[in-house]
Design an enzyme around this catalytic site. Structure first.
Site, mmCIF file in Angstrom:
data_model
loop_
_atom_site.group_PDB
_atom_site.id
_atom_site.type_symbol
_atom_site.label_atom_id
_atom_site.label_comp_id
_atom_site.label_asym_id
_atom_site.label_seq_id
_atom_site.Cartn_x
_atom_site.Cartn_y
_atom_site.Cartn_z
ATOM 1 N N TYR A 1 0.837 -1.205 0.000
ATOM 2 C CA TYR A 1 0.000 0.000 0.000
ATOM 3 C C TYR A 1 0.863 1.242 0.000
ATOM 4 C CZ TYR A 1 0.907 0.537 5.047
ATOM 5 O OH TYR A 1 1.508 0.710 6.278
ATOM 6 N N CYS A 2 0.304 2.343 -0.536
ATOM 7 C CA CYS A 2 0.958 3.645 -0.520
ATOM 8 C C CYS A 2 -0.128 4.699 -0.593
ATOM 9 C CB CYS A 2 1.967 3.774 -1.656
ATOM 10 S SG CYS A 2 1.259 3.540 -3.298
ATOM 11 N N THR A 3 0.235 5.953 -0.790
ATOM 12 C CA THR A 3 -0.746 7.033 -0.706
ATOM 13 C C THR A 3 -1.874 6.896 -1.717
ATOM 14 O OG1 THR A 3 1.000 8.523 0.066
ATOM 15 C CG2 THR A 3 -1.053 9.535 -0.685
#
Length: 304
Positions: free
Chosen positions: A185-187
């Site tokens: 996951y990331c922004t």
């Protein structure tokens, strides 16, 4: 009459034969509609964050989607304005996410080749319900971002920039995850497009990516799900929360009280980002750098 403003976040991996031509077109389009923000263009695609009036952003989106390769871009909306950016910057880079491996990334009209399966926020919850502790969340951001917000029990690699991920994966310290279900996951999702492909290339058997990133997850579940804390942002907003019920997990480096606010160190030779509560921020006059922020980055532009 003041026009209501917003911020949009987006990316698209698609082959671009002439990145410089795309840069010039995008800059003209943004200037035409009075937008500010950052856009990176490479032969692999485009990655941007822009602020402006809602009307102008809608016109920009319509104009951008006229390009065949950008028709399917998922534009994410959030609170903010053009004032959250000092200027408009549109640049051509080797990568739209700087992992330091532009020649190893393969992109076609459908996106990154060999990346992890995309899971919606609801599908992520279903996976966790089925598999329980076999599922592990893997943070695809710079490690300092996780100080104020992350998924519960997430693995957070010790990286200062995205260039460090290849080194961390090659070190062997995460080999114990190779037979687990890994959700990256990331922004906004763009970093996980590349990270998941790097992990699969290195023998991780079951790799997923959170489709739309933390932003889409927050829209779906707010603070009622598996996310804890605030989302770090690479603009004047610095962070955002998904509801009034958010948990503050960051700690002031001086008094250890709860905070989600980063500030620049008062030492002009340092200026690293440090977590300070409001009271300590008002007294941020010390030039004695603390060991616990020695590895944090300087305030800088980032990616989604």
């Amino acid at each position: 009459m003041v026009k209501p403003e917003k911020i949009i976040l987006y990316y698209c991996f698609t082959p671009l034969g002439d990145p410089e031509a795309i840069r010039l077109w995008q800059r003209t389009l943004c200037e035409q509609h009075g937008l500010r923000g950052r856009i990176l263009v490479s032969r692999h695609g485009i990655n941007g964050t822009l602020g402006g009036s809602i009307t102008s952003l809608k016109r920009y989106i319509k104009g951008t989607r006229e390009f065949p390769g950008f028709r399917a871009i998922d534009f994410k909306w959030s609170e903010g304005s053009s004032g959250d950016f000092p200027r408009l910057r549109v640049r051509v880079r080797e990568e739209i996410v700087s992992f330091g491996a532009p020649d190893r990334l393969i992109v076609n009209e459908q996106g990154v080749v060999g990346g992890g399966e995309r899971l919606t926020p609801i599908a992520v919850h279903e996976l966790v319900e089925r598999r329980g502790d076999d599922v592990v969340f893997f943070d695809g951001r710079n490690s300092f971002e996780s100080l104020i917000g992350k998924f519960k029990n997430a693995v957070v690699p010790d990286v200062r920039t995205t260039h460090d991920f290849a080194r961390e994966l090659d070190s062997g310290r995460f080999d114990f995850l190779k037979d687990r279900a890994v959700v990256t996951y990331c922004t906004g999702g763009v970093r996980c497009e590349v990270l998941s492909s790097l992990m699969i290339d290195r023998g991780f058997a079951e790799v997923y990516q959170l489709d739309g990133g933390i932003v889409r997850y927050g829209e779906e579940f707010g603070d009622r799900g598996l996310w804890e804390g605030s989302l770090y942002l690479f603009d004047a907003r610095m962070h955002q929360e998904f509801s009034d019920d958010h948990k503050t997990i960051g700690r002031c480096e001086r008094c250890h009280s709860a905070t989600s606010q980063f500030h620049n160190c008062a030492n002009l030779a340092c200026r690293k980002l440090i977590l300070l509560c409001d009271e300590c921020a008002r007294e941020n006059v010390s030039t004695n750098c603390r060991p616990n922020h020695a590895e944090l980055p300087r305030s800088t532009e980032g990616v989604a």
